[in-house]
Design a protein around this motif. Structure first.
Motif, PDB file in Angstrom:
ATOM      1  N   PRO A  36      71.383 -55.662 -33.429  1.00 38.99           N
ATOM      2  CA  PRO A  36      70.919 -56.208 -32.149  1.00 38.99           C
ATOM      3  C   PRO A  36      70.603 -55.128 -31.127  1.00 38.99           C
ATOM      4  CG  PRO A  36      72.786 -57.472 -32.962  1.00 38.99           C
ATOM      5  CD  PRO A  36      72.657 -56.271 -33.864  1.00 38.99           C
ATOM      6  N   GLU A  37      71.421 -54.090 -31.101  1.00 40.43           N
ATOM      7  CA  GLU A  37      71.203 -53.013 -30.130  1.00 40.43           C
ATOM      8  C   GLU A  37      69.890 -52.281 -30.408  1.00 40.43           C
ATOM      9  OE1 GLU A  37      75.295 -54.245 -30.342  1.00 40.43           O
ATOM     10  OE2 GLU A  37      73.984 -53.442 -31.925  1.00 40.43           O
ATOM     11  N   GLU A  38      69.589 -52.050 -31.680  1.00 40.76           N
ATOM     12  CA  GLU A  38      68.346 -51.362 -32.033  1.00 40.76           C
ATOM     13  C   GLU A  38      67.133 -52.223 -31.700  1.00 40.76           C
ATOM     14  OE1 GLU A  38      70.357 -48.901 -35.788  1.00 40.76           O
ATOM     15  OE2 GLU A  38      69.240 -50.769 -36.130  1.00 40.76           O
ATOM     16  N   PHE A  39      67.221 -53.506 -32.001  1.00 46.59           N
ATOM     17  CA  PHE A  39      66.107 -54.402 -31.689  1.00 46.59           C
ATOM     18  C   PHE A  39      65.875 -54.447 -30.183  1.00 46.59           C
ATOM     19  CE2 PHE A  39      63.230 -57.844 -31.814  1.00 46.59           C
ATOM     20  CZ  PHE A  39      62.891 -58.132 -33.132  1.00 46.59           C
ATOM     21  N   ASN A  40      66.963 -54.577 -29.436  1.00 48.37           N
ATOM     22  CA  ASN A  40      66.838 -54.616 -27.974  1.00 48.37           C
ATOM     23  C   ASN A  40      66.235 -53.333 -27.430  1.00 48.37           C
ATOM     24  OD1 ASN A  40      67.849 -57.189 -27.474  1.00 48.37           O
ATOM     25  ND2 ASN A  40      69.973 -56.490 -27.360  1.00 48.37           N
ATOM     26  N   ARG A  41      66.602 -52.200 -28.004  1.00 45.98           N
ATOM     27  CA  ARG A  41      66.094 -50.926 -27.507  1.00 45.98           C
ATOM     28  C   ARG A  41      64.582 -50.821 -27.695  1.00 45.98           C
ATOM     29  NH1 ARG A  41      66.326 -47.038 -23.734  1.00 45.98           N
ATOM     30  NH2 ARG A  41      65.583 -45.045 -24.546  1.00 45.98           N
ATOM     31  N   VAL A  42      64.094 -51.269 -28.850  1.00 52.48           N
ATOM     32  CA  VAL A  42      62.645 -51.236 -29.071  1.00 52.48           C
ATOM     33  C   VAL A  42      61.936 -52.147 -28.072  1.00 52.48           C
ATOM     34  CG1 VAL A  42      60.786 -51.742 -30.710  1.00 52.48           C
ATOM     35  CG2 VAL A  42      62.882 -50.620 -31.504  1.00 52.48           C
ATOM     36  N   ILE A  43      62.500 -53.304 -27.812  1.00 54.17           N
ATOM     37  CA  ILE A  43      61.906 -54.214 -26.829  1.00 54.17           C
ATOM     38  C   ILE A  43      61.936 -53.587 -25.435  1.00 54.17           C
ATOM     39  CG2 ILE A  43      62.136 -56.456 -25.700  1.00 54.17           C
ATOM     40  CD1 ILE A  43      61.080 -56.611 -28.559  1.00 54.17           C
ATOM     41  N   ASP A  44      63.056 -52.977 -25.078  1.00 59.62           N
ATOM     42  CA  ASP A  44      63.185 -52.373 -23.748  1.00 59.62           C
ATOM     43  C   ASP A  44      62.132 -51.286 -23.513  1.00 59.62           C
ATOM     44  OD1 ASP A  44      65.308 -53.985 -23.072  1.00 59.62           O
ATOM     45  OD2 ASP A  44      66.847 -52.476 -23.514  1.00 59.62           O
ATOM     46  N   VAL A  45      61.887 -50.463 -24.525  1.00 58.26           N
ATOM     47  CA  VAL A  45      60.938 -49.361 -24.371  1.00 58.26           C
ATOM     48  C   VAL A  45      59.501 -49.835 -24.548  1.00 58.26           C
ATOM     49  CG1 VAL A  45      60.148 -47.166 -25.354  1.00 58.26           C
ATOM     50  CG2 VAL A  45      62.605 -47.605 -25.072  1.00 58.26           C
ATOM     51  N   THR A  46      59.246 -50.560 -25.638  1.00 55.43           N
ATOM     52  CA  THR A  46      57.884 -50.812 -26.073  1.00 55.43           C
ATOM     53  C   THR A  46      57.254 -52.020 -25.397  1.00 55.43           C
ATOM     54  OG1 THR A  46      58.547 -49.840 -28.187  1.00 55.43           O
ATOM     55  CG2 THR A  46      56.467 -51.003 -28.155  1.00 55.43           C
ATOM     56  N   LEU A  47      58.070 -52.955 -24.934  1.00 54.08           N
ATOM     57  CA  LEU A  47      57.567 -54.101 -24.170  1.00 54.08           C
ATOM     58  C   LEU A  47      57.913 -53.996 -22.694  1.00 54.08           C
ATOM     59  CD1 LEU A  47      56.359 -56.879 -23.650  1.00 54.08           C
ATOM     60  CD2 LEU A  47      58.457 -57.907 -24.565  1.00 54.08           C
ATOM     61  N   MET A  48      59.200 -53.926 -22.387  1.00 56.38           N
ATOM     62  CA  MET A  48      59.587 -53.937 -20.974  1.00 56.38           C
ATOM     63  C   MET A  48      59.096 -52.696 -20.243  1.00 56.38           C
ATOM     64  SD  MET A  48      60.760 -56.842 -20.579  1.00 56.38           S
ATOM     65  CE  MET A  48      61.031 -56.570 -18.826  1.00 56.38           C
ATOM     66  N   GLY A  49      59.001 -51.560 -20.939  1.00 52.87           N
ATOM     67  CA  GLY A  49      58.425 -50.386 -20.292  1.00 52.87           C
ATOM     68  C   GLY A  49      57.013 -50.658 -19.812  1.00 52.87           C
ATOM     69  N   GLN A  50      56.221 -51.367 -20.619  1.00 50.39           N
ATOM     70  CA  GLN A  50      54.847 -51.696 -20.218  1.00 50.39           C
ATOM     71  C   GLN A  50      54.843 -52.676 -19.050  1.00 50.39           C
ATOM     72  OE1 GLN A  50      51.636 -51.241 -22.276  1.00 50.39           O
ATOM     73  NE2 GLN A  50      52.434 -50.567 -24.242  1.00 50.39           N
ATOM     74  N   VAL A  51      55.764 -53.632 -19.074  1.00 50.81           N
ATOM     75  CA  VAL A  51      55.879 -54.578 -17.962  1.00 50.81           C
ATOM     76  C   VAL A  51      56.232 -53.836 -16.679  1.00 50.81           C
ATOM     77  CG1 VAL A  51      57.207 -56.531 -17.052  1.00 50.81           C
ATOM     78  CG2 VAL A  51      56.498 -56.505 -19.464  1.00 50.81           C
ATOM     79  N   TYR A  52      57.215 -52.951 -16.748  1.00 50.55           N
ATOM     80  CA  TYR A  52      57.606 -52.186 -15.565  1.00 50.55           C
ATOM     81  C   TYR A  52      56.442 -51.328 -15.062  1.00 50.55           C
ATOM     82  CZ  TYR A  52      62.469 -53.322 -16.839  1.00 50.55           C
ATOM     83  OH  TYR A  52      63.646 -53.977 -17.140  1.00 50.55           O
ATOM     84  N   GLY A  53      55.681 -50.751 -15.994  1.00 53.73           N
ATOM     85  CA  GLY A  53      54.543 -49.931 -15.589  1.00 53.73           C
ATOM     86  C   GLY A  53      53.545 -50.723 -14.771  1.00 53.73           C
ATOM     87  N   ALA A  54      53.213 -51.920 -15.243  1.00 51.94           N
ATOM     88  CA  ALA A  54      52.273 -52.752 -14.489  1.00 51.94           C
ATOM     89  C   ALA A  54      52.858 -53.168 -13.141  1.00 51.94           C
ATOM     90  CB  ALA A  54      51.910 -53.984 -15.318  1.00 51.94           C
ATOM     91  N   MET A  55      54.153 -53.459 -13.120  1.00 47.09           N
ATOM     92  CA  MET A  55      54.791 -53.865 -11.865  1.00 47.09           C
ATOM     93  C   MET A  55      54.677 -52.794 -10.796  1.00 47.09           C
ATOM     94  SD  MET A  55      58.341 -55.786 -12.903  1.00 47.09           S
ATOM     95  CE  MET A  55      58.363 -57.490 -13.491  1.00 47.09           C
ATOM     96  N   VAL A  56      54.879 -51.534 -11.184  1.00 49.40           N
ATOM     97  CA  VAL A  56      54.894 -50.478 -10.172  1.00 49.40           C
ATOM     98  C   VAL A  56      53.486 -49.992  -9.838  1.00 49.40           C
ATOM     99  CG1 VAL A  56      57.186 -49.760 -10.911  1.00 49.40           C
ATOM    100  CG2 VAL A  56      55.191 -48.549 -11.808  1.00 49.40           C
ATOM    101  N   ALA A  57      52.561 -50.100 -10.792  1.00 51.25           N
ATOM    102  CA  ALA A  57      51.207 -49.598 -10.542  1.00 51.25           C
ATOM    103  C   ALA A  57      50.353 -50.592  -9.779  1.00 51.25           C
ATOM    104  CB  ALA A  57      50.529 -49.260 -11.876  1.00 51.25           C
TER     105      ALA A  57
END
Length: 338
Positions: A106-127
């Motif tokens: 679960p931790e590995e799956f969550n980490r990939v989501i945090d970086v590869t999906l949520m990172g993109q979401v955060y990028g759009a939020m701040v830009a």
């Protein structure tokens, strides 16, 4: 919708220490853009900024982990504080785990989501607020053909990229409803020869690989540069990616069958590699701070990308690709007999 010429842009590139992001930063700087580069690898960013300065370009670096919103916010803040504005946001950072689903924690799956999906979401939020303030701009997100067609042994990464596609579709329509001058682009590369396959955590017992053929990172960067000046909804990089896209639309079950045949052995090399080997799931791997991966001998050219960047000629090549796909399907239906 109009976008500024690259030479007049301030561009933030996230995931810039290696691979597609690194070459994109160099190419934007060569074209005269002011660039803000970000990644977790401080040494990788330092060498990149030094290289840009040697080319006569302007660049500044922000070390950040995209899974932390405040650190992503710092990238946009640095761009505006240093250069006065932000015109284009390119988000390329990703990580992956190569393993059967039942071996992923679960931790590995969550980490990939945090970086590869949520990172993109955060990028759009701040830009987005900065792009809206300028009245125009480009959000360019590096997705993947795995956002259209998932692969076995990469369930966390495929899940993240499907999430990116859903997020961008929703955001794009909201901006269109507002009459916004912000372009939202999803770039979907096929298999690209970057250090992604060096960096991923593997539980396959061997070093992973993409299913050949590969394409050079420069093809993806060509698409990034094009969409930074020409608003584009989707850009599939690589002829094979376009064929896969059509096949998935026509017959997902056919693609299932093809992946049963090729998707397991095709993602494994003969080079032994343990799950304890260095990977970038939680920390950067400095030795992989380079543009290209280890599969240059498997790269091929792509014809259709040039036509996508010259759309006046695009219909002819679309017909050619369509004919090739139909021929492939006919061959499959006849049992591969010619």
């Amino acid at each position: 919708m109009q976008l500024k010429p690259i030479a007049q842009q301030v561009v933030a590139i996230v995931g810039a220490s290696s691979g597609i992001g690194r070459e994109a930063a160099l190419r934007f700087a060569q074209r005269g853009a002011k660039v803000v580069v970000s990644a977790r690898s401080e040494s990788g960013l330092a060498s990149l900024v030094n290289e840009i300065h040697q080319l006569g370009g302007e660049a500044t670096a922000v070390t950040a982990d995209v899974s932390v919103f405040e650190q992503v916010q710092a990238i946009a803040d640095k761009a505006v504080a240093t250069y006065g504005r932000l015109d284009t946001w390119v988000h390329s950072s990703a990580t992956g785990v190569f393993a059967p689903f039942e071996q992923v924690t679960p931790e590995e799956f969550n980490r990939v989501i945090d970086v590869t999906l949520m990172g993109q979401v955060y990028g759009a939020m701040v830009a987005l607020p900065h792009l809206k303030r300028e009245g125009q701009g480009a959000l360019i997100h590096i997705s993947s053909m795995e956002g259209r067609r998932a692969l076995p042994l990469q369930s966390p990464y495929s899940c993240a990229k499907h999430g990116v596609e859903g997020f961008l579709e929703s955001l794009r329509v909201e901006l269109q409803h507002e009459g916004s001058g912000v372009s939202v682009t999803s770039i979907k590369p096929a298999v690209i020869n970057t250090p992604f396959y060096n960096n991923g955590l593997t539980k396959l017992g061997v070093k992973p690989t993409g299913i050949p053929p590969y394409y050079e990172p420069s093809l993806v960067v060509d698409a990034i540069l094009y969409t930074a000046e020409h608003p584009t909804r989707d850009f599939i990089v690589g002829d094979v990616g376009k064929v896969l896209d059509v096949l998935q639309r026509v017959s997902p079950s056919l693609v299932d069958s093809l992946l049963v045949l090729t998707g397991f052995k095709g993602q494994k090399t003969d080079e032994l590699k343990s799950a304890d080997a260095p990977n970038n799931l939680y920390e950067p791997v400095a030795e992989h701070d380079r543009i290209e991966g280890d599969f240059g001998n498997l790269t091929i050219p792509s014809v259709t990308d040039w036509f996508d960047r010259h759309p006046a000629l695009g219909w002819g090549v679309a017909g050619t690709v369509g004919a090739a796909v139909l021929a492939l399907l006919a061959n499959q239906a006849s049992g591969g007999k010619s």
